[in-house]
Design a protein around this motif. Structure first.
Motif: not given
Length: 336
Positions: A258-270, A296-301
């Motif tokens: 899976e893809f995980s993404e967080a917005v971090i204060p002070g960082l110019d990109y997720p 997106g979605f979880v891939v379990k293959d």
């Protein structure tokens, strides 16, 4: 602070695709990675990995399954993996770097309490053909880094050890969770100091940090950095303060991708955490779990990860691929 004006992210959900060669004009450097590999099972993904012509392959942990404190047995199980003909083609075609996770560490969910860790470290280094006179032989833990130079820029790959120094986990009384958040350390003081130096004193164009366990997704109650929330915050703060360019997190362990993404204060990109698992077996019964950072979605293959870096465009294309090199899901990051 990096002088990045904005980040445009295009998310593409693709079930199959044809772009798979390094000669693609949008690709300067290709990284392949994967985790959770039964040495005794069929390994159908090595040939598809080769089709992508990676510049390097990264083991993300559970490179073999050897939950034992029997050195002879662990050595034999590593040899079983080395004897795999398709894996031998990987070794012949590209550099291979690695960290470990619990099953090649020797103890399921194990941390600093494992009495066999110094012996298992030497067996891991044997598997990776690390010379006997290397400083890594006397170092506590298997963390390491390597810089790859290209005509257009450099890539620093940082491999963390989330086992050797990690505090014991707090078991949950909730039957739907294995662990609960608590105070403790993931990396230990020495490794934290090393990581700070690796990031702050680097001028690489991209920084790839590989953790065997997930960094951002922690709601599921299994192993993750989320079991030590203060350590997640510490890592995020270090990424910001170091001003290291274009940091991407990689992880494994979960038998899903899976893809995980967080917005971090002070960082110019997720901040992206790309989880790829597993190479030989997966969580086939997966029916869903919370992850507020999921994209997106979880891939379990069965799945392996590909990262395609472009220096001129300052971009990264992240791909989940499976058997027959099928493109399962794609995420594009444009750093501008």
């Amino acid at each position: 602070m990096k002088n990045l004006l904005s980040l445009f992210i295009t998310f593409l959900l693709i079930s199959c695709g044809s772009r798979n060669l390094k000669q693609d004009e949008n690709t300067d450097f290709v990284i392949a990675f994967g985790s959770c590999n039964h040495q005794y099972d069929p390994q159908p993904l090595w040939q598809p990995i080769l089709k992508n012509q990676p510049d390097v392959f990264l083991w993300g942990g559970d490179n073999i399954y050897s939950d034992t404190d029997d050195a002879a047995r662990m050595k034999a199980e590593y040899q079983q993996q080395l004897d795999n003909k398709d894996y031998q083609q990987i070794l012949a075609a590209m550099p291979v770097l690695a960290t470990w996770d619990d099953h090649d560490y020797g103890l399921n969910d194990g941390g600093r309490e494992w009495h066999f860790k110094d012996t298992s470290q030497q067996l891991f280094l044997d598997f990776m053909k690390v010379p006997n006179d290397s400083p890594r032989r006397s170092q506590k833990g298997v963390y390491s880094s390597e810089v790859f130079e290209t005509e257009k820029g450099s890539v620093k790959i940082i491999l963390l050890d989330t086992r050797y120094f990690r505090s014991e986990l707090k078991k949950s009384e909730d039957p739907n969770r294995r662990f609960e958040p608590s105070e403790g350390t993931m990396l230990g003081a020495e490794q934290w100091g090393w990581l700070e130096n690796e990031l702050k004193n680097s001028d690489a164009g991209f920084h790839i940090i590989l953790s065997s366990v997930q960094v951002l997704s922690g709601e599921h109650g299994f192993e993750s950095w989320g079991n030590f929330p203060s350590e997640v915050e510490k890592l995020e703060n270090l990424i910001v303060s170091s001003e290291a360019k274009n940091v991407i997190l990689l992880s494994g362990d979960r038998h899903i991708s899976e893809f995980s993404e967080a917005v971090i204060p002070g960082l110019d990109y997720p901040l992206m955490d790309f989880t790829s698992s597993g190479l030989t077996h997966t969580y086939e019964e997966f029916s869903g779990e919370p992850n507020k950072y999921r994209k997106g979605f979880v891939v379990k293959d069965k799945s392996f990860g590909i990262i395609r870096l472009n220096f001129e465009k300052n971009s990264a294309i992240l791909e989940m691929r499976g058997e027959n090199n099928k493109l399962q899901q794609e995420y594009q990051l444009d750093f501008q």
